[in-house]
Design a protein around this motif. Structure first.
Motif, mmCIF file in Angstrom:
data_model
loop_
_atom_site.group_PDB
_atom_site.id
_atom_site.type_symbol
_atom_site.label_atom_id
_atom_site.label_comp_id
_atom_site.label_asym_id
_atom_site.label_seq_id
_atom_site.Cartn_x
_atom_site.Cartn_y
_atom_site.Cartn_z
ATOM 1 N N PHE A 1 -5.290 -1.679 -0.497
ATOM 2 C CA PHE A 1 -6.564 -2.284 -1.309
ATOM 3 C C PHE A 1 -6.963 -3.346 0.161
ATOM 4 O O PHE A 1 -6.622 -3.820 0.618
ATOM 5 N N SER A 2 -8.158 -3.418 -0.201
ATOM 6 C CA SER A 2 -9.081 -3.970 1.117
ATOM 7 C C SER A 2 -9.305 -5.565 0.396
ATOM 8 O O SER A 2 -9.146 -5.645 -1.310
ATOM 9 N N TYR A 3 -9.401 -6.827 1.503
ATOM 10 C CA TYR A 3 -9.540 -8.224 0.644
ATOM 11 C C TYR A 3 -10.152 -8.809 -0.389
ATOM 12 O O TYR A 3 -9.954 -8.705 -1.888
ATOM 13 N N GLU A 4 -11.663 -7.509 0.356
ATOM 14 C CA GLU A 4 -12.635 -7.515 -0.797
ATOM 15 C C GLU A 4 -12.625 -7.084 -2.132
ATOM 16 O O GLU A 4 -12.041 -7.481 -3.810
ATOM 17 N N ARG A 5 -11.500 -5.378 -2.235
ATOM 18 C CA ARG A 5 -11.518 -5.400 -4.035
ATOM 19 C C ARG A 5 -10.389 -6.281 -4.447
ATOM 20 O O ARG A 5 -10.532 -5.800 -5.791
ATOM 21 N N ALA A 6 -9.201 -6.155 -3.586
ATOM 22 C CA ALA A 6 -7.827 -7.657 -3.837
ATOM 23 C C ALA A 6 -8.745 -8.692 -4.985
ATOM 24 O O ALA A 6 -8.412 -8.723 -5.568
ATOM 25 N N GLN A 7 -9.752 -9.205 -3.845
ATOM 26 C CA GLN A 7 -10.368 -10.427 -4.694
ATOM 27 C C GLN A 7 -11.059 -9.953 -6.400
ATOM 28 O O GLN A 7 -11.558 -10.971 -6.863
ATOM 29 N N SER A 8 -11.308 -8.677 -6.071
ATOM 30 C CA SER A 8 -12.570 -8.383 -7.652
ATOM 31 C C SER A 8 -11.625 -7.658 -8.859
ATOM 32 O O SER A 8 -12.319 -7.910 -9.467
ATOM 33 N N LEU B 1 17.239 3.736 -14.012
ATOM 34 C CA LEU B 1 16.363 2.562 -13.370
ATOM 35 C C LEU B 1 15.107 3.094 -12.865
ATOM 36 O O LEU B 1 15.073 4.174 -11.445
ATOM 37 N N VAL B 2 13.777 2.646 -13.957
ATOM 38 C CA VAL B 2 12.856 3.118 -13.478
ATOM 39 C C VAL B 2 11.371 2.713 -12.725
ATOM 40 O O VAL B 2 11.384 1.114 -13.246
ATOM 41 N N ALA B 3 11.175 2.982 -11.303
ATOM 42 C CA ALA B 3 10.938 2.023 -10.758
ATOM 43 C C ALA B 3 8.819 1.502 -10.551
ATOM 44 O O ALA B 3 8.830 2.935 -10.069
ATOM 45 N N PHE B 4 8.578 0.677 -11.296
ATOM 46 C CA PHE B 4 7.615 0.574 -10.826
ATOM 47 C C PHE B 4 6.970 -0.084 -10.037
ATOM 48 O O PHE B 4 7.346 -0.623 -9.318
ATOM 49 N N SER B 5 5.591 0.272 -9.659
ATOM 50 C CA SER B 5 4.660 0.121 -8.425
ATOM 51 C C SER B 5 5.599 0.256 -7.280
ATOM 52 O O SER B 5 5.904 -0.453 -6.417
ATOM 53 N N PRO B 6 5.612 1.283 -7.030
ATOM 54 C CA PRO B 6 6.953 1.818 -6.020
ATOM 55 C C PRO B 6 6.423 1.701 -5.312
ATOM 56 O O PRO B 6 6.582 2.636 -3.644
ATOM 57 N N VAL B 7 4.990 1.422 -4.709
ATOM 58 C CA VAL B 7 4.257 1.854 -3.207
ATOM 59 C C VAL B 7 3.223 0.777 -3.376
ATOM 60 O O VAL B 7 2.255 0.320 -2.287
ATOM 61 N N GLY B 8 4.274 -0.598 -3.121
ATOM 62 C CA GLY B 8 3.565 -2.001 -3.280
ATOM 63 C C GLY B 8 2.663 -1.944 -3.707
ATOM 64 O O GLY B 8 1.786 -3.134 -3.037
ATOM 65 N N ARG B 9 1.937 -1.287 -5.087
ATOM 66 C CA ARG B 9 1.139 -2.022 -5.262
ATOM 67 C C ARG B 9 -0.743 -1.673 -3.986
ATOM 68 O O ARG B 9 -1.252 -2.551 -4.255
ATOM 69 N N ALA B 10 0.032 -0.469 -3.278
ATOM 70 C CA ALA B 10 -1.420 0.066 -3.159
ATOM 71 C C ALA B 10 -0.739 -0.317 -1.179
ATOM 72 O O ALA B 10 -1.460 -0.020 -0.290
ATOM 73 N N PHE B 11 0.163 -1.347 -1.035
ATOM 74 C CA PHE B 11 0.072 -1.424 0.098
ATOM 75 C C PHE B 11 1.436 -0.656 1.618
ATOM 76 O O PHE B 11 0.911 -0.506 2.451
ATOM 77 N N LEU B 12 2.150 0.203 0.744
ATOM 78 C CA LEU B 12 2.600 1.011 1.302
ATOM 79 C C LEU B 12 2.168 2.653 0.671
ATOM 80 O O LEU B 12 2.230 3.217 0.757
ATOM 81 N N THR B 13 0.380 2.538 1.107
ATOM 82 C CA THR B 13 -0.096 3.335 1.357
ATOM 83 C C THR B 13 -1.126 3.381 2.647
ATOM 84 O O THR B 13 -1.082 2.527 2.997
ATOM 85 N N ASP B 14 -2.122 4.777 2.695
ATOM 86 C CA ASP B 14 -2.810 4.825 3.783
ATOM 87 C C ASP B 14 -4.591 4.357 3.716
ATOM 88 O O ASP B 14 -4.696 4.263 4.767
ATOM 89 N N ALA B 15 -4.565 3.793 2.791
ATOM 90 C CA ALA B 15 -5.464 3.060 2.184
ATOM 91 C C ALA B 15 -5.430 2.128 1.052
ATOM 92 O O ALA B 15 -5.223 1.638 -0.055
#
Length: 330
Positions: free
Chosen positions: A215-222, A199-213
């Motif tokens: 995405f800001s809302y502004e970056r996500a909207q870009s 089972l190859v797990a992509f997006s393993p850090v939750g599309r950056a939610f599970l990191t120390d940085a």
């Protein structure tokens, strides 16, 4: 570097791979220097798996990897190389698993990569105009022709895996899987284990939610993908940041980067689970690689489950249009 076996009878492979969509794809393009620096760092760390696809930057990701192979004679023999096909740019037919289309797409990928075969060729999206058995037969013929050594599927249901496997051994199935997306636990991870499928797990850090940085809302909207994705629009975005703040605090208490903890949690789910995070940044790569060095105790996993219990995420992982292609099975 932790190692595991690819499929039931494949080669030994690092239980961590680099997902090369980060070089060209949903989150923008990396430069040649950035992508090659990440690949160099992976090689130095003992990462032996590279995952790409023909649609990542319309072939740019594959071309960057091919240039890296060219600049590093002998490195191709050190890695398990994967690519994918089956997503098209035809608005009338977004997914195509016709035998001639898959083989033509693979041939084009081989040319961009500068190789005569890949180690895993995935059907990126299952095309329901074909039966799983028919697609399995198509993949078997590509193995017989020597164009790939093993095959897999992305985003399929356990039932599709079982049916396709009657015609061809399926070495790997890709699925989004992380602390924020637990659906594979409702049948897919178990079916993969039963069949000897990785089972190859992509997006393993939750599309950056599970990191120390994250995405800001502004970056996500870009960015086109996150701009409309349910987890990145308000009020869900703010709720998801608040929820994952607890995870970041836990990681800090443990003295580890949040991304490392997310990777370690996935690896702890079984030897057949292989996360493939993506990044353009070697510093972030180091945080991700740290996860391969952690051995989480039962108490550690309990603490993680307490701060991010199953179902914590706000919003679906895809919009209605993004759900076209992936199979729902629960």
């Amino acid at each position: 570097m932790k190692m595991t076996q690819l499929g039931s009878d494949g080669p030994q492979i690092s239980q961590f791979g680099i997902g090369a969509m980060s070089f060209a794809g949903l989150y923008g393009d990396a430069t040649v220097e950035e992508s090659h620096a990440v690949l160099d760092a992976c090689r130095y760390a003992g990462v032996t798996h590279i995952d790409t696809a023909n649609v990542y930057g319309n072939g740019r990701s594959e071309e960057l990897i091919g240039r890296w192979f060219g600049a590093n004679p002998g490195v191709r023999d050190e890695v398990v190389l994967a690519t994918k096909a089956g997503i098209t740019r035809d608005p009338e037919r977004r997914f195509n698993n016709d035998p001639d289309h898959l083989e033509m797409s693979l041939d084009e990928s081989l040319e961009r990569l500068g190789v005569d075969h890949v180690d895993i060729f995935y059907v990126h999206r299952y095309d329901r105009t074909h039966s799983p058995e028919d697609v399995g037969g198509t993949l078997k013929r590509l193995i017989d022709k020597g164009k790939t050594r093993a095959v897999g599927f992305s985003e399929i249901a356990p039932s599709t895996l079982r049916r396709a496997a009657t015609e061809c051994p399926i070495a790997a199935v890709q699925s989004e899987y992380s602390l924020s997306t637990r659906a594979p636990e409702l049948g897919l991870i178990q079916t993969c284990a039963e069949r000897g499928t990785t089972l190859v797990a992509f997006s393993p850090v939750g599309r950056a939610f599970l990191t120390d940085a994250p995405f800001s809302y502004e970056r996500a909207q870009s960015m086109a993908f996150t701009k409309s994705n349910p987890r990145f629009v308000e009020p869900n975005y703010g709720a998801n940041i608040a929820a994952t703040d607890r995870f970041r605090s836990l990681a800090a208490d443990m003295g580890e980067p949040a991304a490392a903890l997310a990777i370690a949690w996935l690896i702890a789910q079984g030897d057949h689970v292989l996360p493939i995070p993506g990044t353009k940044n070697t510093n972030h790569l180091a945080e991700l690689l740290r996860g391969t060095e952690l051995n989480l105790s039962k108490e550690d996993r309990q603490r993680i489950d307490e701060v991010l219990p199953v179902g914590w995420a706000h919003g679906d992982r895809y919009t209605q249009s993004q759900w076209e292609g992936p199979e729902r099975y629960c």
